[in-house]
Design a protein around this motif. Structure first.
Motif, PDB file in Angstrom:
ATOM      1  N   CYS A  26      -3.443 -34.166   0.892  1.00 18.63           N
ATOM      2  CA  CYS A  26      -3.187 -34.378   2.303  1.00 18.63           C
ATOM      3  C   CYS A  26      -3.074 -35.794   2.654  1.00 18.63           C
ATOM      4  O   CYS A  26      -3.401 -36.542   1.885  1.00 18.63           O
ATOM      5  N   CYS A  45     -11.219 -36.580   1.809  1.00 22.70           N
ATOM      6  CA  CYS A  45     -10.746 -35.861   3.052  1.00 22.70           C
ATOM      7  C   CYS A  45     -11.665 -34.710   3.291  1.00 22.70           C
ATOM      8  O   CYS A  45     -12.630 -34.276   2.572  1.00 22.70           O
ATOM      9  N   CYS A  58      -6.724 -34.456  -3.531  1.00 22.69           N
ATOM     10  CA  CYS A  58      -6.108 -33.356  -2.389  1.00 22.69           C
ATOM     11  C   CYS A  58      -4.633 -34.247  -2.140  1.00 22.69           C
ATOM     12  O   CYS A  58      -4.370 -35.231  -2.498  1.00 22.69           O
ATOM     13  N   HIS A  92     -11.116 -31.517   3.400  1.00 21.01           N
ATOM     14  CA  HIS A  92     -10.752 -30.250   2.508  1.00 21.01           C
ATOM     15  C   HIS A  92     -11.529 -30.430   1.169  1.00 21.01           C
ATOM     16  O   HIS A  92     -12.262 -29.461   0.939  1.00 21.01           O
TER      17      HIS A  92
HETATM   18 ZN   LIG Z   1      -7.192 -32.923   1.903  1.00 22.09          ZN
END
Ligand SMILES: [Zn+2]
Length: 93
Positions: free
Chosen positions: A69, A78, A67, A80
């Protein structure tokens, strides 16, 4: 820490779906769309509603899951990835 993901809109013909992640009584809504991924795993463009943040999330084996982020960049995991992996694991997307 407990977090919940809810699929609010299953992707339809346009490929666009919506999910919500609730953590510590805070809920964030995300629009997502599966995108082609040639390097293993499934790729998703994830856009947090109300903000400009757009993350490309890849779900596959642990080495294939990535990811963009800050959470993933600093901790290697994370919400997500956890959320999308849960939806895929339940056959919802
Ligand atoms: Zn993420």
């Amino acid at each position: 820490m407990t977090q919940y993901i809810r699929l609010l809109r299953r992707p339809k013909a346009d490929g666009v779906g919506i999910f919500a992640i609730t953590k510590k009584n805070r809920t964030n809504f995300y629009v997502f769309k599966e995108v082609p991924c040639d390097i293993g795993g499934r790729g998703f463009a994830v856009h947090r509603l109300g903000l400009a943040d757009l993350y490309h999330v890849r779900i596959g084996t642990s080495s294939e899951s990535t990811c963009e982020c800050m959470g993933f960049l600093s901790r290697g995991r994370c919400k997500h990835i956890q959320g999308l992996a849960a939806l895929i694991g339940h056959g919802m997307i």
